[in-house]
Design a protein around this motif. Structure first.
Motif, short mmCIF file in Angstrom:
data_model
loop_
_atom_site.label_atom_id
_atom_site.label_comp_id
_atom_site.label_asym_id
_atom_site.label_seq_id
_atom_site.Cartn_x
_atom_site.Cartn_y
_atom_site.Cartn_z
N SER A 171 63.78 -19.82 75.50
CA SER A 171 62.30 -20.32 75.59
C SER A 171 61.65 -19.71 74.77
O SER A 171 60.64 -19.05 75.13
N THR A 172 61.68 -19.84 73.52
CA THR A 172 60.80 -19.36 72.37
C THR A 172 59.51 -19.95 72.30
O THR A 172 59.39 -20.96 72.68
N TRP A 173 58.72 -19.44 71.24
CA TRP A 173 57.60 -20.09 70.90
C TRP A 173 57.82 -21.24 69.77
O TRP A 173 57.65 -20.67 68.48
N THR A 174 57.56 -22.37 70.22
CA THR A 174 57.85 -23.40 69.08
C THR A 174 56.71 -24.30 69.05
O THR A 174 55.96 -24.60 70.04
N VAL A 175 56.10 -24.49 67.78
CA VAL A 175 55.03 -24.98 67.87
C VAL A 175 54.97 -26.31 66.59
O VAL A 175 55.87 -26.22 65.56
N THR A 176 54.46 -27.30 67.08
CA THR A 176 54.37 -28.50 66.20
C THR A 176 53.03 -28.23 65.27
O THR A 176 52.01 -28.37 65.65
N GLY A 177 53.26 -28.25 63.92
CA GLY A 177 52.09 -27.97 63.12
C GLY A 177 52.56 -28.06 61.85
O GLY A 177 53.43 -27.84 61.34
N ASP A 178 51.47 -27.81 60.74
CA ASP A 178 51.69 -27.66 59.20
C ASP A 178 52.25 -26.11 59.09
O ASP A 178 51.22 -25.05 59.17
N GLY A 179 53.32 -25.90 58.74
CA GLY A 179 53.74 -24.41 58.47
C GLY A 179 53.21 -23.57 57.60
O GLY A 179 53.06 -22.48 57.42
N LEU A 180 52.72 -24.48 56.56
CA LEU A 180 51.83 -23.77 55.30
C LEU A 180 50.74 -22.92 55.83
O LEU A 180 50.31 -22.05 54.84
N LEU A 181 50.36 -23.20 57.06
CA LEU A 181 48.90 -22.42 57.43
C LEU A 181 49.61 -21.17 58.34
O LEU A 181 48.78 -20.60 58.98
N GLY A 182 51.19 -21.13 58.43
CA GLY A 182 51.34 -20.16 59.49
C GLY A 182 51.14 -20.59 61.03
O GLY A 182 51.08 -21.52 61.26
#
Length: 412
Positions: A171-182
């Protein structure tokens, strides 16, 4: 026939990676042995040339052939999981064509990068490009799920990866978004690793990394499938990062930096040239990995296309952003090059490749690089010394190749 055992296959994969010299430490071996890759590859595509020479992608899953599916999962292979930005194997009906847009990278590449991160217990890591979630799970196994953050730009890919991670107990921290922004919310990180290819490493990643931390990412052409290198940079106290290319690697480009393949009448786009001359450097040289890498340093953003017409081949280089082109056709032992636009693309490439040849054709691992708030710098040979007033070079200056690229807009 006895159904292949996943445990045995995981151990077999670990043995394979250790024999190849990729898997070097006990902690990462344990991760490979205990993380079930099949949970992250419930379906995927197997490719093979079709009758017209184009690749055909055949869906593979437990429903098609459970034994084949599980055996293929544990091969040291990259498996395509999405075509054309939306088509997945569980929704496909029979062999089809398409353009790969997401995949599960071969374990040798994933594990090799993990080993290169030089992690220690308790470190935090940001992963750019969750993909199937398999590489995320390996990181979670090694560092602990609370110490791993992973960013995926494709919402559907992110959802599938998150489901697979939950199924396997991470159950880790998964984020939907632009990875170029970190992901500044959980920064700073001890390690940042990217599972996509980049034209440039975003300075945002440098800002989000602890001094002494490591950034590991594939840099090079976004328009070519080769000529890329794995950059390993250490972030310094002054807010810059410096390191070198540690080897060849290949990944799909980051979505925000991917380019649309050229189409239409290429000859018409190159109809009006500003100059024409002979060149002894064959464009076939760019089929090799290091010259392709150098070409993209010398002419960043250029796309290479080969076209047949009038029973002869023309090699085109187009830079759409700068509205420049070069068109090369064979003329006996030499090539004729026509160039147009505000920059002479082939002049820059020819100069870089020729200087590299004169320097003894050093390997891609000779390339050093630095990232500052303003730009990327690359160099081969010599030693760069920088103080508050100037930057200068030590060593054989005549053999030094160097480039400085300002950071482009994220949407470029």
């Amino acid at each position: 026939m006895t159904r292949p055992d996943s445990t045995a296959l995981r151990h077999g994969l670990a043995d394979c990676l250790e024999q190849r010299g990729v898997l070097r430490t006990a902690a990462w071996r344990k991760a490979v042995q205990e993380v079930p890759r099949e949970q992250f590859l419930r379906s995927f595509f197997k490719d093979a040339p079709g009758p017209d020479g184009h690749l055909r992608y055949t869906p593979i899953s437990p429903d098609t052939d459970e034994d084949e599916w599980l055996t293929l999962v544990y091969r040291n292979e990259t498996w395509v999981t999405q075509l054309d930005g939306h088509l997945t194997a569980d929704t496909a009906d029979g062999p089809l064509t398409g353009f790969p847009t997401s995949s599960s990278t071969m374990p040798a590449t994933v594990v090799g990068m993990n080993e290169a991160l030089d992690v220690e217990d308790g470190m935090t890591a940001l992963e750019i490009g969750t993909g199937t979630g398999y590489s995320t799970a390996l990181l979670c196994h090694r560092l602990g799920e609370d110490n791993v953050t992973s960013v995926e730009v494709d919402p559907e890919v992110a959802r599938r990866a998150d489901d697979a991670l939950e199924t396997t107990g991470y159950s880790t921290w998964t984020v939907t978004g632009d990875g170029l922004l970190g992901h500044p919310r959980r920064a700073p990180y001890d390690r940042i690793v990217a599972t996509c290819a980049l034209r440039r490493i975003p300075y945002a990643w440098v800002r989000q990394t602890e001094p002494g931390g490591i950034i590991l990412a594939t840099v090079g052409p976004s328009a070519w499938s080769y000529g890329t290198g794995l950059a390993k940079l250490t972030v310094k106290d002054d807010g810059t990062a410096e390191g070198r290319i540690i080897g060849r690697t290949s990944f799909m480009p980051a979505r925000a930096q991917a380019v649309v393949p050229l189409s239409g009448d290429l000859a018409a786009r190159a109809a009006y040239a500003d100059s024409e001359r002979k060149t002894s450097l064959s464009p076939d040289t760019l089929d090799d990995w290091m010259p392709a890498f150098l070409a993209q340093l010398a002419a960043p953003g250029a796309q290479l296309v080969r076209a047949l017409g009038d029973n002869r081949e023309t090699v085109y280089l187009f830079d759409a952003r700068r509205e420049a082109f070069a068109a090369l056709t064979a003329d006996g032992d030499q090539w004729n090059v026509r160039q147009g636009g505000p920059v002479a693309l082939w002049d820059a490439i020819e100069e870089a490749v020729t200087a590299w040849q004169k320097a003894g054709e050093p390997d891609i691992t000779s390339v050093r690089m630095a990232v500052t708030p303003d730009a990327h710098a690359y160099w081969i040979g010599g030693q760069q010394i920088t103080d508050d007033r100037r930057s200068y070079w030590l060593g054989q200056k005549e053999h030094v190749l160097r480039w400085k690229h300002p950071h482009p807009p994220l949407t470029a």
